[in-house]
Design a protein around this motif. Structure first.
Motif, short mmCIF file in Angstrom:
data_model
loop_
_atom_site.label_atom_id
_atom_site.label_comp_id
_atom_site.label_asym_id
_atom_site.label_seq_id
_atom_site.Cartn_x
_atom_site.Cartn_y
_atom_site.Cartn_z
N GLY A 56 13.86 -54.86 -10.17
CA GLY A 56 13.01 -53.70 -10.41
C GLY A 56 13.59 -52.68 -11.37
N ALA A 57 14.78 -52.95 -11.92
CA ALA A 57 15.45 -51.96 -12.76
C ALA A 57 14.73 -51.77 -14.10
CB ALA A 57 16.89 -52.38 -13.02
N LYS A 58 14.74 -50.54 -14.58
CA LYS A 58 14.17 -50.19 -15.88
C LYS A 58 15.25 -49.78 -16.88
CE LYS A 58 9.89 -50.46 -14.27
NZ LYS A 58 8.98 -51.55 -14.68
N LYS A 59 16.42 -49.38 -16.35
CA LYS A 59 17.44 -48.84 -17.24
C LYS A 59 18.82 -49.45 -16.96
CE LYS A 59 15.18 -44.32 -17.38
NZ LYS A 59 14.54 -44.58 -18.67
N LEU A 60 19.57 -49.67 -18.01
CA LEU A 60 20.97 -50.04 -17.92
C LEU A 60 21.79 -48.76 -18.07
CD1 LEU A 60 23.38 -52.03 -17.97
CD2 LEU A 60 23.04 -52.21 -20.44
N LEU A 61 22.67 -48.51 -17.12
CA LEU A 61 23.52 -47.32 -17.14
C LEU A 61 24.96 -47.72 -17.40
CD1 LEU A 61 22.11 -45.56 -13.93
CD2 LEU A 61 21.29 -45.35 -16.29
N CYS A 69 22.51 -49.52 -12.89
CA CYS A 69 21.10 -49.47 -13.26
C CYS A 69 20.39 -48.47 -12.37
CB CYS A 69 20.45 -50.85 -13.12
SG CYS A 69 20.43 -51.49 -11.44
N ASP A 70 19.16 -48.15 -12.73
CA ASP A 70 18.38 -47.27 -11.88
C ASP A 70 17.83 -48.06 -10.70
OD1 ASP A 70 16.61 -48.83 -13.30
OD2 ASP A 70 15.23 -47.21 -13.78
N LEU A 71 17.17 -47.37 -9.78
CA LEU A 71 16.66 -48.00 -8.56
C LEU A 71 15.30 -47.40 -8.26
CD1 LEU A 71 17.74 -50.07 -6.44
CD2 LEU A 71 18.39 -48.11 -5.04
N GLY A 72 14.27 -48.25 -8.18
CA GLY A 72 12.92 -47.74 -8.00
C GLY A 72 12.11 -48.52 -6.99
N TYR A 73 10.80 -48.33 -7.05
CA TYR A 73 9.89 -48.90 -6.06
C TYR A 73 9.95 -50.43 -6.02
CZ TYR A 73 7.96 -44.33 -7.32
OH TYR A 73 7.82 -43.00 -7.63
N GLU A 74 10.07 -51.06 -7.19
CA GLU A 74 10.00 -52.51 -7.27
C GLU A 74 11.14 -53.17 -6.51
OE1 GLU A 74 8.06 -56.07 -8.67
OE2 GLU A 74 7.49 -53.99 -8.24
#
Length: 377
Positions: A249-254, A362-367
Motif C-alpha cells: 500500500g506504500a506511495k512513497k519511498l523515504l 515508506c509511508d503507511l496508509g489504508y491499503e
C-alpha cells in the motif's frame, strides 16, 4: 538479471498462489537468516544440512512452511531432494527457501509438479530471470532485480513487500557473482553489507520467520574484498530500496539520512527508529510536514540527542529546511510540495559528532490495512 552471470540457469512458474523458482549454478554459498527466534522449516533445514559447496536453490511462494514442526522440515527436505535428483548431486548442495502464509503445511506434490515444469525450462536470459522473480512474489506489486559490473559481475533478485523490519523480514534475496573469493571473506562481507542495507529497510516493523539472503560466488574472476563489498552493497541497497518502495500500500519511498551522530552506530540506530515510527509513516502518507513526530522518535531512539537538531526535507520537487539547530523554520506550503513527491529524503543533523547512518522506509496508509486484513482469505 541473473542471466548476466555466465553459467547461471534460472526460471520459475506461478500457478494461483503457489510459485516455484529454481536457480542452478556451481559455486560457494553464504547465507544470512532471520533473527526471529521462530525460524521457518527451510532455514532449519539449511542450517542442519547445507554445505559450503552449492549446485542449486529451490524456492516456493504462497506458503512460508513456518510453524510447521518436524513435518515442515521433512517437506523442505523433499524439495531439496527433488532438485538434487535433477542435478545428480548430494542434497547438502541444494538450498531451500519459502515465503507466504505461516502455519500451513506445504502442498508438496503441487510444488514438485510445478518444479518439474520449471526445471525443464531453465535458461540464462532476461525472460528466465524475470520468470524466477515473478514466481517468488507474494503481495509484491513488481519483481525486484539489480545488477552491478566492475571487475566482476554481481546480480540479484529479491522479493518482499510487507512484514519488513530492521533485521530483515519476509524478504528473500538471491545474489550471484562470478567473483573468486574465500568463503570466509564472502560470509564476512555479506553480513556487513546486509547490516547496512536490508537490515536498514523498514515497512511495518514486523520481523518474519523466513528472511534469507543467499550469496553464491562461482569463482571465475579475482577481485579485492574492498571492491567486491562496494559492488555487493550497490546491489543490496538497490534491492532494499525496491522492497521498501513496494511496501504494501506504500506511495512513497523515504530515505532517512542522519549526520552529526556521536558515532556511526548511533547514526544508523537513529535513522532506523525514525523510519520505523508508525506516526512518522502516516504523516508522510498524508504529506503532512509534522516534524514533531520525527523529533519524538529521535528522543526515544536511545541515542545521544537534544533539542539542537536540524531537519530538512528534500525531493525532486525542492528542498525545505524545517528545523535549524533547534529553531523551527518551517515553510508549510513549500514543505507540502516537497512531500508530494514519490521519493523523499529526510536529512537529520544531530550536531553531536561525526557519526552518520541511514535507513530506507515508506509511508503507511489504508491499503496496508486492507491487504493484511485479508491475507489468508
Amino acid at each position: 538479471m541473473l542471466h548476466m552471470i555466465d553459467g547461471v540457469l534460472c526460471g520459475g512458474e506461478k500457478r494461483g498462489k503457489i510459485g516455484v523458482g529454481i536457480i542452478v549454478c556451481e559455486g560457494k554459498i553464504s547465507a544470512v537468516y532471520t533473527k526471529n527466534k521462530i525460524k521457518a522449516a527451510p532455514i532449519k533445514f539449511n542450517l542442519q544440512n547445507l554445505s559450503e559447496d552449492v549446485r542449486g536453490i529451490i524456492v516456493n511462494s504462497g506458503n512460508a512452511n513456518a510453524f510447521t514442526g518436524e513435518e515442515g522440515v521433512r517437506r523442505a527436505k523433499i524439495m531439496a531432494e527433488f532438485l538434487a535428483s535433477k542435478l545428480n548431486c548430494e542434497v547438502s548442495k541444494v538450498a531451500v527457501a519459502s515465503t507466504g502464509v505461516i502455519g500451513k503445511q506445504l502442498e508438496i506434490e503441487e510444488i514438485i509438479k510445478i518444479g518439474e515444469n520449471v526445471f525443464g525450462k531453465l535458461g540464462n536470459d532476461e525472460k528466465s530471470s524475470l520468470s524466477f522473480a515473478k514466481a517468488i512474489m507474494t503481495t509484491d506489486r513488481f519483481p525486484k532485480m539489480a545488477y552491478w559490473e566492475g571487475e566482476v559481475k554481481i546480480a540479484g533478485v529479491a522479493k518482499g513487500a510487507g512484514m519488513i523490519s530492521p533485521n530483515m523480514a519476509t524478504m528473500l534475496a538471491f545474489i550471484v557473482s562470478d567473483a573468486d573469493l574465500q568463503p570466509r571473506s564472502s560470509k564476512r562481507i555479506l553480513r556487513r553489507v546486509v547490516d547496512r542495507t536490508f537490515n536498514q529497510a523498514v515497512v511495518d516493523g514486523d520481523t518474519s520467520t523466513n528472511d534469507t539472503v543467499f550469496l553464491i560466488t562461482t569463482g571465475e574472476r579475482k577481485i579485492s574484498e574492498r571492491s567486491f563489498e562496494k559492488g555487493l552493497e550497490s546491489v543490496c541497497e538497490e534491492l532494499a530500496k525496491q522492497i521498501v518502495k513496494d511496501g504494501e500500500g506504500a506511495k512513497k519511498l523515504l530515505l532517512i539520512k542522519v549526520t552529526g551522530a556521536r558515532n556511526n552506530k548511533e547514526g544508523f540506530k537513529a535513522a532506523k527508529v525514525v523510519a520505523s515510527s508508525l506516526l512518522v509513516k502516516t504523516a508522510f502518507f498524508g504529506e503532512d510536514p509534522n516534524f514533531g513526530r520525527i523529533v519524538a522518535a529521535l528522543g526515544y531512539s536511545g541515542v545521544d540527542v537534544d533539542e539542537k537538531i536540524s531537519i530538512t526535507f528534500r525531493s525532486k520537487l525542492g528542498e525545505v529546511k524545517v528545523v535549524e539547530s533547534g529553531e523551527v523554520v518551517l515553510d508549510e506550503l513549500l514543505a507540502r510540495k516537497v512531500l508530494s513527491a514519490e521519493e523523499v529524503e529526510v536529512l537529520i543533523d544531530l550536531h553531536k559528532g561525526n557519526g552518520k547512518g541511514h535507513a530506507f522506509g515508506c509511508d503507511l496508509g489504508y491499503e496496508y490495512v486492507r491487504i493484511n486484513s485479508e491475507y489468508t482469505t
